[in-house]
Design a protein around this motif. Sequence first.
Motif, PDB file in Angstrom:
ATOM      1  N   LEU A  53       8.433 -41.573  -7.336  1.00  9.59           N
ATOM      2  CA  LEU A  53       7.543 -42.418  -8.158  1.00  9.59           C
ATOM      3  C   LEU A  53       6.166 -41.748  -8.196  1.00  9.59           C
ATOM      4  CD1 LEU A  53       8.467 -45.995  -6.876  1.00  9.59           C
ATOM      5  CD2 LEU A  53       9.145 -44.908  -9.027  1.00  9.59           C
ATOM      6  N   SER A  89      14.235 -36.579  -2.014  1.00 13.54           N
ATOM      7  CA  SER A  89      14.584 -36.952  -3.398  1.00 13.54           C
ATOM      8  C   SER A  89      15.589 -35.955  -3.996  1.00 13.54           C
ATOM      9  CB  SER A  89      13.334 -37.047  -4.273  1.00 13.54           C
ATOM     10  OG  SER A  89      12.819 -35.763  -4.545  1.00 13.54           O
ATOM     11  N   HIS A 101       3.716 -42.631 -10.682  1.00 12.92           N
ATOM     12  CA  HIS A 101       2.808 -43.359 -11.572  1.00 12.92           C
ATOM     13  C   HIS A 101       2.515 -44.740 -10.995  1.00 12.92           C
ATOM     14  CE1 HIS A 101       6.719 -45.020 -12.707  1.00 12.92           C
ATOM     15  NE2 HIS A 101       6.068 -46.056 -13.189  1.00 12.92           N
ATOM     16  N   GLU A 102       1.389 -45.257 -11.420  1.00 12.17           N
ATOM     17  CA  GLU A 102       1.011 -46.641 -11.103  1.00 12.17           C
ATOM     18  C   GLU A 102       0.649 -47.307 -12.424  1.00 12.17           C
ATOM     19  OE1 GLU A 102      -1.483 -46.520  -7.070  1.00 12.17           O
ATOM     20  OE2 GLU A 102      -2.082 -45.002  -8.505  1.00 12.17           O
ATOM     21  N   GLN A 152      -1.101 -41.574 -13.725  1.00 15.52           N
ATOM     22  CA  GLN A 152      -0.352 -40.584 -12.933  1.00 15.52           C
ATOM     23  C   GLN A 152      -0.939 -40.514 -11.522  1.00 15.52           C
ATOM     24  OE1 GLN A 152      -0.351 -36.627 -14.591  1.00 15.52           O
ATOM     25  NE2 GLN A 152       1.087 -35.882 -13.053  1.00 15.52           N
ATOM     26  N   GLY A 169       1.591 -50.495  -8.120  1.00 16.62           N
ATOM     27  CA  GLY A 169       2.701 -49.570  -8.371  1.00 16.62           C
ATOM     28  C   GLY A 169       4.030 -50.222  -8.047  1.00 16.62           C
ATOM     29  N   ASP A 170       5.094 -49.599  -8.518  1.00 22.08           N
ATOM     30  CA  ASP A 170       6.442 -50.055  -8.155  1.00 22.08           C
ATOM     31  C   ASP A 170       6.799 -49.498  -6.778  1.00 22.08           C
ATOM     32  OD1 ASP A 170       6.741 -51.321 -10.607  1.00 22.08           O
ATOM     33  OD2 ASP A 170       7.433 -49.477 -11.567  1.00 22.08           O
ATOM     34  N   ARG A 219      10.239 -48.272  -4.061  1.00 22.75           N
ATOM     35  CA  ARG A 219      11.652 -47.942  -3.980  1.00 22.75           C
ATOM     36  C   ARG A 219      12.185 -48.445  -2.647  1.00 22.75           C
ATOM     37  NH1 ARG A 219      14.898 -44.519  -6.634  1.00 22.75           N
ATOM     38  NH2 ARG A 219      13.234 -43.433  -7.714  1.00 22.75           N
ATOM     39  N   VAL A 237      14.693 -48.721  -7.460  1.00 22.05           N
ATOM     40  CA  VAL A 237      13.308 -49.081  -7.780  1.00 22.05           C
ATOM     41  C   VAL A 237      13.206 -50.590  -7.901  1.00 22.05           C
ATOM     42  CG1 VAL A 237      11.514 -48.971  -9.564  1.00 22.05           C
ATOM     43  CG2 VAL A 237      12.794 -46.924  -8.953  1.00 22.05           C
TER      44      VAL A 237
END
Length: 241
Positions: free
Chosen positions: A231, A223, A233-234, A209, A176-177, A179, A184
């Motif tokens: 975030l 947030s 999603h992966e 998801q 995954g990304d 932050r 990001v």
Amino acid sequence: MKWEPDDFELEKSSVWSFPERGNWATHDSKYRGNCSPYVVRNLLLRYSKEGDWILDQFAGGGTSLVEAKLLGRNAIGTDVNPTALARCKEKIAFEYGDAKIEVREADARALAFVKDSSVDFICTHPPYANIIKYSDGISGDISLLDYGSFLEAMEQVAKEAFRVLKKGKYCAFVIGDIRQKGSVRPLGFDTMRVFEEAGFKLKEIVIKQQHNCKMTHKWEKISIEKNFFLLAHEYIFILKK
Ligand SMILES: C[S@@+](CC[C@H](N)C(=O)[O-])C[C@H]1O[C@@H](n2cnc3c(N)ncnc32)[C@H](O)[C@@H]1O
């Protein structure tokens, strides 16, 4: 013991979502950041066959090893963390089929005990840089590295993956990304590039998801206050040697 998911169907598109955790065989969600068994089942069924040898060099809580055993694939699972390895052994300690599952303490960057071009499919899930730290200082634990050093470590992981995989076969990894300081950082794509630079050809990018992430409630509030997207999603990158 329930050995299979109810109503399992292979995914057909590049967007995957599994609201159910997956409660068959010995799977549970107790290993921090563990992978959905639905993801692993999809990958093993599409990219390997019974009797193949699978490698998961970041075995963690053992999700891929349990699925390999259930699906009749032999597997090698490595991790640098003895707690993870003990859990893997516990999770695969059930009678089912005749697949061989080997669990070893080893660093994904140096798998000398695995021969060149001997693995049929790599199905793995590295740490997401240092977002979850898997130990307090185990030597070789790449979840303790900052972003840049993590990518350098993944260069060695990718080279080693390329070495052990058979030509024409596939390597899939979940990532995954992250932050940091409000922005990001595209860890997924940066890691994908590292694998391409090691010689792999990109075959698929799947978006998965994320459901029920720990910490979501705390982060939901932040947030909204700070105006950023959570975030959720992966990626699953699938590459060919
Ligand atoms: C995201 S977790 C894997 C979770 C696993 N897919 C599951 O479903 O339980 C990543 C794992 O990589 C391990 N790890 C960190 N550095 C490593 C290295 N250099 N070689 C092998 N494993 C490593 C960590 O100990 C952790 O268990």
